[in-house]
Design a protein around this motif. Structure first.
Motif, PDB file in Angstrom:
ATOM      1  N   UNK A 612       0.841  -1.191   0.000  1.00 44.30           N
ATOM      2  CA  UNK A 612       0.000   0.000   0.000  1.00 44.30           C
ATOM      3  C   UNK A 612       0.877   1.242   0.000  1.00 44.30           C
ATOM      4  N   UNK A 613       0.258   2.376  -0.361  1.00 46.01           N
ATOM      5  CA  UNK A 613       0.958   3.640  -0.357  1.00 46.01           C
ATOM      6  C   UNK A 613       0.834   4.363   0.967  1.00 46.01           C
ATOM      7  N   UNK A 614       1.352   5.587   1.018  1.00 48.61           N
ATOM      8  CA  UNK A 614       1.373   6.337   2.266  1.00 48.61           C
ATOM      9  C   UNK A 614      -0.036   6.657   2.754  1.00 48.61           C
ATOM     10  N   UNK A 615      -0.935   7.067   1.858  1.00 44.59           N
ATOM     11  CA  UNK A 615      -2.286   7.418   2.291  1.00 44.59           C
ATOM     12  C   UNK A 615      -3.053   6.199   2.796  1.00 44.59           C
ATOM     13  N   UNK A 616      -2.877   5.053   2.144  1.00 41.99           N
ATOM     14  CA  UNK A 616      -3.549   3.837   2.604  1.00 41.99           C
ATOM     15  C   UNK A 616      -2.941   3.311   3.894  1.00 41.99           C
ATOM     16  N   UNK A 617      -1.642   3.596   4.120  1.00 34.71           N
ATOM     17  CA  UNK A 617      -1.025   3.179   5.378  1.00 34.71           C
ATOM     18  C   UNK A 617      -1.684   3.866   6.568  1.00 34.71           C
ATOM     19  N   UNK A 618      -2.092   5.120   6.383  1.00 39.50           N
ATOM     20  CA  UNK A 618      -2.783   5.821   7.472  1.00 39.50           C
ATOM     21  C   UNK A 618      -4.090   5.106   7.814  1.00 39.50           C
ATOM     22  N   UNK A 619      -4.844   4.679   6.803  1.00 42.38           N
ATOM     23  CA  UNK A 619      -6.079   3.942   7.066  1.00 42.38           C
ATOM     24  C   UNK A 619      -5.825   2.627   7.774  1.00 42.38           C
ATOM     25  N   UNK A 620      -4.759   1.920   7.373  1.00 49.93           N
ATOM     26  CA  UNK A 620      -4.428   0.648   8.039  1.00 49.93           C
ATOM     27  C   UNK A 620      -4.068   0.891   9.492  1.00 49.93           C
ATOM     28  N   UNK A 621      -3.272   1.950   9.747  1.00 45.27           N
ATOM     29  CA  UNK A 621      -2.868   2.233  11.126  1.00 45.27           C
ATOM     30  C   UNK A 621      -4.062   2.637  11.992  1.00 45.27           C
ATOM     31  N   UNK A 622      -4.995   3.409  11.420  1.00 44.41           N
ATOM     32  CA  UNK A 622      -6.169   3.816  12.188  1.00 44.41           C
ATOM     33  C   UNK A 622      -7.068   2.619  12.504  1.00 44.41           C
ATOM     34  N   UNK A 623      -7.181   1.662  11.606  1.00 40.83           N
ATOM     35  CA  UNK A 623      -8.015   0.475  11.881  1.00 40.83           C
ATOM     36  C   UNK A 623      -7.414  -0.412  12.964  1.00 40.83           C
ATOM     37  N   UNK A 624      -6.111  -0.309  13.179  1.00 44.91           N
ATOM     38  CA  UNK A 624      -5.468  -1.126  14.209  1.00 44.91           C
ATOM     39  C   UNK A 624      -5.569  -0.506  15.604  1.00 44.91           C
ATOM     40  N   UNK A 625      -6.016   0.710  15.691  1.00 41.23           N
ATOM     41  CA  UNK A 625      -6.130   1.355  16.998  1.00 41.23           C
ATOM     42  C   UNK A 625      -7.334   0.799  17.756  1.00 41.23           C
ATOM     43  N   UNK A 626      -7.288   0.794  19.088  1.00 40.51           N
ATOM     44  CA  UNK A 626      -8.452   0.307  19.865  1.00 40.51           C
ATOM     45  C   UNK A 626      -9.665   1.202  19.653  1.00 40.51           C
ATOM     46  N   UNK A 627     -10.826   0.596  19.661  1.00 37.41           N
ATOM     47  CA  UNK A 627     -12.068   1.299  19.319  1.00 37.41           C
ATOM     48  C   UNK A 627     -12.851   1.729  20.552  1.00 37.41           C
ATOM     49  N   UNK A 628     -12.266   1.672  21.765  1.00 41.35           N
ATOM     50  CA  UNK A 628     -13.012   2.093  22.951  1.00 41.35           C
ATOM     51  C   UNK A 628     -13.297   3.593  22.922  1.00 41.35           C
ATOM     52  N   UNK A 629     -12.287   4.370  22.537  1.00 40.83           N
ATOM     53  CA  UNK A 629     -12.448   5.820  22.505  1.00 40.83           C
ATOM     54  C   UNK A 629     -12.889   6.217  21.094  1.00 40.83           C
ATOM     55  N   UNK A 630     -14.111   6.728  20.968  1.00 42.30           N
ATOM     56  CA  UNK A 630     -14.651   7.061  19.653  1.00 42.30           C
ATOM     57  C   UNK A 630     -13.985   8.287  19.068  1.00 42.30           C
ATOM     58  N   UNK A 631     -13.495   9.167  19.898  1.00 41.31           N
ATOM     59  CA  UNK A 631     -12.894  10.410  19.410  1.00 41.31           C
ATOM     60  C   UNK A 631     -11.393  10.277  19.171  1.00 41.31           C
ATOM     61  N   UNK A 632     -10.827   9.099  19.454  1.00 46.71           N
ATOM     62  CA  UNK A 632      -9.381   8.948  19.320  1.00 46.71           C
ATOM     63  C   UNK A 632      -8.932   9.105  17.874  1.00 46.71           C
ATOM     64  N   UNK A 633      -9.665   8.522  16.942  1.00 41.95           N
ATOM     65  CA  UNK A 633      -9.266   8.575  15.528  1.00 41.95           C
ATOM     66  C   UNK A 633      -9.310  10.007  15.026  1.00 41.95           C
ATOM     67  N   UNK A 634     -10.319  10.776  15.441  1.00 43.32           N
ATOM     68  CA  UNK A 634     -10.378  12.173  15.009  1.00 43.32           C
ATOM     69  C   UNK A 634      -9.220  12.975  15.583  1.00 43.32           C
ATOM     70  N   UNK A 635      -8.826  12.672  16.840  1.00 50.40           N
ATOM     71  CA  UNK A 635      -7.683  13.376  17.408  1.00 50.40           C
ATOM     72  C   UNK A 635      -6.399  13.011  16.677  1.00 50.40           C
ATOM     73  N   UNK A 636      -6.281  11.759  16.236  1.00 52.07           N
ATOM     74  CA  UNK A 636      -5.068  11.340  15.525  1.00 52.07           C
ATOM     75  C   UNK A 636      -4.967  12.023  14.165  1.00 52.07           C
ATOM     76  N   UNK A 637      -6.092  12.070  13.448  1.00 50.04           N
ATOM     77  CA  UNK A 637      -6.050  12.692  12.126  1.00 50.04           C
ATOM     78  C   UNK A 637      -5.965  14.214  12.187  1.00 50.04           C
ATOM     79  N   UNK A 638      -6.222  14.775  13.367  1.00 55.00           N
ATOM     80  CA  UNK A 638      -6.118  16.231  13.500  1.00 55.00           C
ATOM     81  C   UNK A 638      -4.674  16.690  13.657  1.00 55.00           C
TER      82      UNK A 638
END
Length: 722
Positions: A612-638
């Motif tokens: 995968x490329x750099x942009x798809x790597x970000x999606x892969x990394x975000x899917x591997x994060x724990x899903x307990x905190x719903x706002x965590x992904x938005x904080x990471x992409x910010x």
């Protein structure tokens, strides 16, 4: 350019106390080493080793880093190219790593192999335990380092930019390195290694792809396209296209915009000197020189002619004097007198006189005298007195002389007959030319048309004969390639022989073979031995007549162009066209390669890497994060931080933001920023980290390594928030 080496040896090594750590950014591309607490590393050099041989002494030397190319010209580097200790950003060649560490510590000013300072060295994300343990063993055993600490280069860069307010505690670090690219999520300032993503594509692949494309585009300038120069071209001219397909279509159409985006690298080129026409003085000088040379040659020819005339006159006088003496000698004493002179008979002396006279007249430029020639021809009958004498009346010596006279007479008569034949042919040719000229004067148009028709017929006949002699290219009897078949290649004589052989075989093919029993059978041999090839007899005559008519048409018809003779067996070689090199020939044109090569960071399939490329790597990394905190992904992409050398390419941030926005829900907060210094921020962050008072708690000493072994390194993870 951003990649600049500094290899000057430092002199203040002894000023620093043993508690001051040495910070090493051990990158796959560059090696950076310096003191903790400083803002810049002291020594920077390429992380490569070469072992070439000296061209004169043959001694093998070790060269670390990217030294001056002027130094390498004294060494033979063909058998030993640059070698790296890394394989996909992981150190695996520790023999090479030892050379690099030796050179780095020596440039820092260390004397000897003992290093009494703690060492902080960077590594890649999730570095294998085996590589980490070998590095610790090398530093402890070979250099006596008191303590060691490992840290991720991208994490140090993220923490350094976090301290300067570029990114937040929660965010992503995108690090397209030299040979690999990583995406590391950070939560509360600490990396989350379970959410990391890695791709084996980096700046090395971009440079290598650009080098391949330019080498294919300009194969005559491959020697100029060195790795270092292509790296500079990449950093100077390449960019990331916002939309790769749209940019490719734009370059395919061409236009003013494409011309503005095309870059040119001008190679050394010297314009050829312009030849000015010679002046009148120069022409006069050359003419005077040519006239003097001609005068000198004429004088030399006149001197040679005078010398030749004098020699011939002296020889003629000697021969005449010899004839006068011969007349005064008695008949019986003539043989003994002639034996001393070298002549056999009086006739031979007279013949020599005639030859010398002819040569003398030719040297003086006098016309031939027909009367003298007739007298010479008449006197030839008296030259050979022994021819008509019977052999039984001659002595052995006279018999030899008789054979010689017969040979001379036969040769002379043959020459006279050939001369007479040539004379008659010349008269016939002149008569024929005179008749043709009269015909031409009577009706020029009709004469010209007849000559053209005759030339066409002769040309077709000669070409037909050449085709018959040439073996045509046919397959299984089918004349499909423009050649001729076997039946067409056979001439008349060969076809007649084939008919006779076929007839004989058909008549005698049944029953007992009785060929030769009758006299009529032997007539076949006589017929087959005859030459029925009338065309071959006139081949030379047709070609001669064709050449004569062609020259005649060229004289009377200015528009006539002779046809080229076809030579299928021996095609004429084309004369190579040589033109002087122009300024455009010495240019490296960088057009579509500007955005095509960096595109491998987002589409590794272009170079055959199924990842995968750099942009798809970000999606892969975000899917591997724990899903307990719903706002965590938005904080990471910010707070997405780009670090590494490839982030310096223009358009990287916009392309990453557009690619991440396509895989995120509409309205998601996305912010992509670049590090303050994508190249040196990793070392600067490590320098700040090593200068902290809590840094000794993050290290492990040599005693710990001896007591706990390498397995203790499996769970070693430093804390970056000190």
């Amino acid at each position: 350019m951003p990649f600049i080496s500094r290899i000057n040896r430092q002199s203040d090594y002894n000023i620093f106390s043993p508690s001051t750590p040495i910070v090493i950014d051990n990158g796959a591309s560059y090696f950076r080493i310096g003191w903790a607490g400083e803002t810049d590393p002291r020594v920077i050099f390429r992380n490569i080793v070469q072992r070439p041989r000296h061209k004169v002494t043959g001694e093998t030397v070790t060269i670390v880093g990217d030294h001056d190319p002027g130094l390498l010209k004294y060494f033979d580097c063909t058998r030993s190219g640059p070698r790296s200790a890394f394989d996909s950003n992981v150190v695996y060649q520790f023999e090479i790593m030892e050379y690099i560490l030796d050179f780095g510590f020596d440039r820092m000013g260390a004397i000897g192999s003992q290093i009494d300072h703690p060492v902080l060295i960077t590594e890649c994300v999730c570095n294998p335990v085996h590589s980490r343990s070998k590095m610790a063993e090398l530093l402890f055993e070979s250099y006596g380092v008191p303590s060691i600490a490992f840290g991720v280069d991208a994490a140090f860069s993220y923490k350094y930019n976090q301290q300067h307010g570029i990114c937040d505690k929660d965010g992503l670090a995108i690090s397209p390195g030299f040979s690999t690219s990583h995406v590391i999520p950070f939560v509360n300032g600490e990396p989350v290694y379970k959410g990391c993503c890695r791709t084996n594509v980096g700046g090395f692949h971009v440079t290598d792809y650009l080098k391949q494309l330019l080498s294919l585009k300009h194969p005559h300038h491959m020697a100029r396209l060195t790795w270092e120069k292509v790296e500079d071209l990449k950093m100077e001219h390449c960019y990331i296209a916002p939309d790769y397909a749209e940019e490719a279509q734009l370059f395919q159409k061409g236009g003013k915009e494409v011309e503005d985006k095309t870059r040119y690298w001008q190679l050394p080129w010297v314009p050829p000197p312009t030849e000015e026409p010679p002046s009148e003085e120069e022409l006069a000088r050359k003419a005077a020189i040519k006239e003097r040379q001609g005068q000198r040659l004429r004088e030399m020819a006149e001197a040679k002619r005078s010398s030749r005339i004098n020699e011939l006159e002296n020889e003629l006088n000697n021969l005449e004097f010899l004839l006068q003496q011969l007349e005064q000698v008695e008949e019986k004493a003539i043989p003994s007198f002639l034996s001393d002179t070298g002549y056999v008979s009086k006739q031979e002396i007279e013949s020599a006189v005639l030859k010398v006279n002819a040569s003398l007249r030719k040297a003086k430029g006098e016309p031939k005298q027909a009367e003298n020639e007739e007298k010479a021809d008449a006197s030839t009958n008296g030259k050979y007195p022994l021819i008509n004498v019977p052999d039984n009346l001659l002595t052995p010596e006279q018999l030899k002389e008789k054979k010689r006279q017969i040979f001379l007479k036969t040769t002379t008569e043959g020459r006279q007959r050939a001369k007479q034949k040539r004379f008659e042919e010349e008269l016939e040719r002149e008569k024929k030319n005179q008749l043709e000229e009269e015909r031409r004067l009577e009706n020029p148009e009709l004469y010209l048309e007849q000559m053209r028709v005759k030339y066409k017929d002769l040309y077709e006949r000669v070409e037909q004969r050449k085709r018959l002699k040439t073996n045509g290219g046919h397959t299984n009897g089918n004349n499909l390639s423009g050649g001729v078949g076997r039946g067409e290649r056979l001439n008349a004589a060969q076809r007649e022989r084939m008919r006779l052989l076929t007839t004989a075989a058909f008549d005698r093919g049944k029953g007992e073979d009785t060929f030769g029993a009758r006299d009529e059978d032997w007539q076949l041999y006589k017929l087959m031995s005859k030459d029925h090839d009338d065309d071959e007899d006139g081949a030379d005559g047709d070609e001669t007549e064709l050449a004569r008519i062609s020259s005649r048409l060229q004289e009377i018809d200015p528009t006539f162009v002779p046809k080229r003779e076809s030579t299928p067996s021996q095609p004429s070689a084309e004369v190579p066209r040589i033109r002087p090199l122009t300024k455009e020939d010495c240019q490296i044109v960088i057009g579509v390669e500007r955005f095509r090569c960096p595109e491998v960071l987002f589409c590794p399939n272009l170079i055959g890497i199924d990842q995968v490329g750099l942009d798809e790597m970000v999606g892969v990394s975000l899917r591997r994060m724990p899903s307990e905190d719903a706002c965590l992904v938005d904080r990471l992409t910010s707070s997405i931080l780009m670090t590494g050398g490839s982030c310096l390419l223009p358009g990287m941030g916009e392309r990453l933001e557009a690619g991440i926005r396509m895989i995120r829900p509409c309205g998601s907060p996305i912010k992509v920023v670049r590090a303050l210094d994508p190249i040196l921020d990793a070392w600067r962050g490590a320098s700040v980290y090593a200068s902290s008072l809590l840094f000794p708690q993050q290290t492990f000493s040599k005693m710990d390594y001896y007591e706990k072994g390498e397995y203790w390194l499996r769970g070693y993870q430093p804390r970056y928030s000190l």
